[in-house]
Design a protein around this motif. Structure first.
Motif, short mmCIF file in Angstrom:
data_model
loop_
_atom_site.label_atom_id
_atom_site.label_comp_id
_atom_site.label_asym_id
_atom_site.label_seq_id
_atom_site.Cartn_x
_atom_site.Cartn_y
_atom_site.Cartn_z
N GLN A 1 0.83 -1.19 0.00
CA GLN A 1 0.00 0.00 0.00
C GLN A 1 0.87 1.25 0.00
N ALA B 1 -6.40 -0.16 1.51
CA ALA B 1 -6.83 -1.03 2.61
C ALA B 1 -8.18 -1.66 2.34
N ARG C 1 -1.73 -4.86 7.90
CA ARG C 1 -2.32 -4.01 8.92
C ARG C 1 -3.13 -4.86 9.90
N PHE D 1 -12.33 0.13 5.65
CA PHE D 1 -12.16 -1.32 5.47
C PHE D 1 -13.48 -2.01 5.76
N THR E 1 -10.33 3.17 9.96
CA THR E 1 -9.18 2.76 10.76
C THR E 1 -8.98 3.64 11.98
#
Length: 295
Positions: free
Chosen positions: A87, A110, A145, A192, A210
């Protein structure tokens, strides 16, 4: 990806992600193994790949290490290729390459969706280029992540809790294609999702940010043409997703090949459509009035 890399005899090539050694063998065949450095984070995989390469008559330099920092001792490189997705394009890759060098790497936000981007580095250290097609690689280990668990936003057993309820004509199924997820993800980079499945093809799509401020759900049923939406927190994540989808649709549903990327390495990058001076927007979504509820 090797076609996009456009390697020529004598090029110095850095590969990120040795894996089985297959791609390193192809590179060694194309430019000579003395010109190939391949980096693998997993010591056991690196040893196995080295053995396979040697058995096939190739001896590129196989390095055990963190692919995000490249391999400075072998620089400068003419070509860099990654076989794990990112990313963030590491600044070390750009710094270890010649001006005019090419980077080919799977890149994705993401939210989901991923394409192979071909970047050319200029004299100022800017890497810029177009996506050449879709891809689905494992994320580079150093950039995976750890996303917040659902329970940090809401207890699923208490759904819809204090959420505002509304309906939409946009089906959750319409925003699940790889290119659509990519287009949404580049516009809402902190978004996400997760899915919980029900019976007979029904599912609930959960959206989160996030920063752990907001959440939303969209419920899919095969027989429905409208779908229930729940949104909670200071942001309206489904509205942001829908605005991002509408932009993609208004651009004639562009494929990966119409998108491009500009970066100098690190977390700051610009994804654009058709030309670098046409960046993908960040949709502006009006927040609902306090206490407003849809029906």
């Amino acid at each position: 990806m090797l076609d996009a890399l456009d390697v020529r005899s004598g090029h110095r090539v850095l590969e990120i992600g040795t894996g089985t050694g297959w791609n390193a063998a192809l590179l060694s065949h194309l430019v000579g193994d003395e010109n190939v450095v391949t980096v693998e984070v997993d010591k056991a995989l690196a040893a196995e790949a080295r053995a396979r390469l040697n058995a096939a008559g190739y001896t590129p330099r196989v390095v055990v290490g963190d692919g995000t920092i490249g391999y400075g001792k072998g620089s400068p490189y003419d070509r860099i290729i990654a076989t794990a997705s990112v990313q963030v394009i590491p600044s070390q890759w750009i710094g270890q390459a010649h001006p005019g060098a090419v980077i080919v790497a799977p890149w994705g936000p993401a939210y989901g969706g991923e394409g192979v981007v071909r970047l050319v580095i200029d004299e100022t250290g800017r890497a810029e280029g177009r996506f050449v097609g879709s891809s689905a690689f494992m994320r580079m280990r150093q950039q995976r992540r750890r996303l917040p668990v659902t329970e940090r936003f809401v207890d699923p057993q208490t759904w819809p809790a204090e959420a505002d309820l509304s309906t939409t004509g946009l089906s959750p199924d319409d925003v699940g294609d790889w290119i659509v997820m990519f287009a949404i993800g580049v516009q809402v980079p902190d978004l996400f999702l997760r899915i919980t499945y029900g019976e007979e093809g029904a599912y609930r799509m959960w959206l989160f940010d996030t920063g752990v401020t907001s959440w939303a759900t969209a419920d899919y049923l095969k027989s429905r043409t409208t779908f229930q939406i729940a949104q909670a927190g200071p942001r309206r994540l489904w509205d942001e997703l829908e605005a991002a989808y509408s932009w993609w649709e208004a651009q004639d549903k562009p494929s990966f090949e119409r998108f491009g990327l500009t970066t100098r390495g690190g977390p700051v990058c610009k994804v654009w459509l058709d030309a670098p001076d046409n960046p993908a927007p960040t949709p502006s979504v009006e927040e609902p009035s306090p206490g407003a509820h849809g029906s």
